[in-house]
Design an enzyme around this catalytic site. Sequence first.
Site, PDB file in Angstrom:
ATOM      1  N   CYS A  90      28.753 -12.205  39.941  1.00 20.41           N
ATOM      2  CA  CYS A  90      28.520 -12.344  38.489  1.00 20.41           C
ATOM      3  C   CYS A  90      28.742 -13.776  38.007  1.00 20.41           C
ATOM      4  O   CYS A  90      28.236 -14.160  36.959  1.00 20.41           O
ATOM      5  CB  CYS A  90      29.425 -11.399  37.719  1.00 20.41           C
ATOM      6  SG  CYS A  90      29.229  -9.705  38.244  1.00 20.41           S
ATOM      7  N   HIS A 115      30.584 -13.122  30.371  1.00 17.60           N
ATOM      8  CA  HIS A 115      29.893 -12.196  31.269  1.00 17.60           C
ATOM      9  C   HIS A 115      29.966 -10.791  30.667  1.00 17.60           C
ATOM     10  O   HIS A 115      31.010 -10.354  30.208  1.00 17.60           O
ATOM     11  CB  HIS A 115      30.563 -12.230  32.648  1.00 17.60           C
ATOM     12  CG  HIS A 115      30.066 -11.176  33.573  1.00 17.60           C
ATOM     13  ND1 HIS A 115      28.724 -10.943  33.768  1.00 17.60           N
ATOM     14  CD2 HIS A 115      30.718 -10.278  34.352  1.00 17.60           C
ATOM     15  CE1 HIS A 115      28.581  -9.962  34.631  1.00 17.60           C
ATOM     16  NE2 HIS A 115      29.776  -9.531  35.000  1.00 17.60           N
ATOM     17  N   ASN A 165      25.679  -4.309  32.941  1.00 22.26           N
ATOM     18  CA  ASN A 165      26.108  -5.486  33.700  1.00 22.26           C
ATOM     19  C   ASN A 165      24.975  -5.909  34.631  1.00 22.26           C
ATOM     20  O   ASN A 165      24.598  -5.158  35.528  1.00 22.26           O
ATOM     21  CB  ASN A 165      27.365  -5.107  34.500  1.00 22.26           C
ATOM     22  CG  ASN A 165      27.930  -6.264  35.296  1.00 22.26           C
ATOM     23  OD1 ASN A 165      27.290  -7.301  35.459  1.00 22.26           O
ATOM     24  ND2 ASN A 165      29.139  -6.072  35.806  1.00 22.26           N
TER      25      ASN A 165
END
Length: 330
Positions: free
Chosen positions: A113, A254, A284
């Site tokens: 990520c 994020h 996500n």
Amino acid sequence: MLASFKSIGAYTPSRALTNKDFEKIVDTSDEWIKQRTGIENRYIAADDQSTSDLAYEAAKVAIERSGLEHSEIDAIICATITPDFFCMPSTACVIADKLGISHVTAFDISAACSGFVYALNIAKAFVESGIKKNVLIIGAEKLSSIVDYQERTTCILFGDGAGAAIIGTTDKKEESILDVHTSADGSFQDFLITPGGGSTNPCSQKVLDERLQFMKMKGNETFKVAVNTLTKDVKNILEKNNMTSEDIDFFIPHQANFRIIDAVGKKLNFPTEKIVLTVAKYGNTSAASIPMAINDWYESGKLKTGNLMLLDTFGGGLTWGSALAHFNQK
Ligand code: UT7
């Protein structure tokens, strides 16, 4: 010469997967998912779409908005944990070919990520050292290819998508990327892991039988480290640059879980209107999550040229990073 965030672009696949859809796939509920994660929807790539296809669409938009010719781009960096191929050619090479760009530096990076912020760090160094002038950085993921749709604790979290940016040059500090910080702690390597398919457990019938080709996550443990690390990391980059949350126009974290973003935002005194939130819409999307969020805020008219963005990310590795960058799309 300073590095500058010259443009943004993103691509979202058309197939939506709602929480209600998951109620038919695993033992879960719309209410649980919303309460524990803030996620309401995510988008899933078509079977015949690879990560490079998503990246190509995002890159086209970013290049067009930068006003550059394709021939002016001299490096392509793709951050992904779902490359088109294991493990060559790189997805960046495939994207370069799709864009009709050849004879440039092109490579992938693997920082989960945190990949987009890692790519930003590399692009900044390339540009400021004079090695490159215009670097195309991309965060792109077809996470649906490594998500186990029999595992309710992970499958509800992830979506597919891509975001891209052009990092070019400026001589003005108020147009520049002020600072990027990246870090990692490999002692947490088993918190987020795809155990099968690599050199430790090469592809075999056993890998398939034990479903080791899919992503595994220690969600609870990851959550706690994420909140603490992200908070510390943001404090560090602000202190280092003699800034406070008041100097920031938009905090763009994020997009893993609303509860993580909320906890970090509160600890750092960010008013809600400064916090960019897209997790409800996209879930996500790993390396794509930050550039997709930047693009959303730009397209909704909130993010303007000259605004100071604070990016903050966290992911498998464990890796993390933050950046202070002016948005300089003209
Ligand atoms: O992008 C990389 C970084 N990733 C992250 O930062 C993710 C961090 N972790 C998280 O976001 C959260 O830990 C999760 C959303 C993954 C899980 O939320 P949680 O509040 O930590 O739930 P939990 O794992 O503690 O599970 C609570 C309960 C369990 O049941 P029992 O043992 O209390 O009976 C789970 O089995 O919720 C159950 N559960 C579910 N129930 C309905 C787990 N997943 C689900 C589900 N639907 N999908």
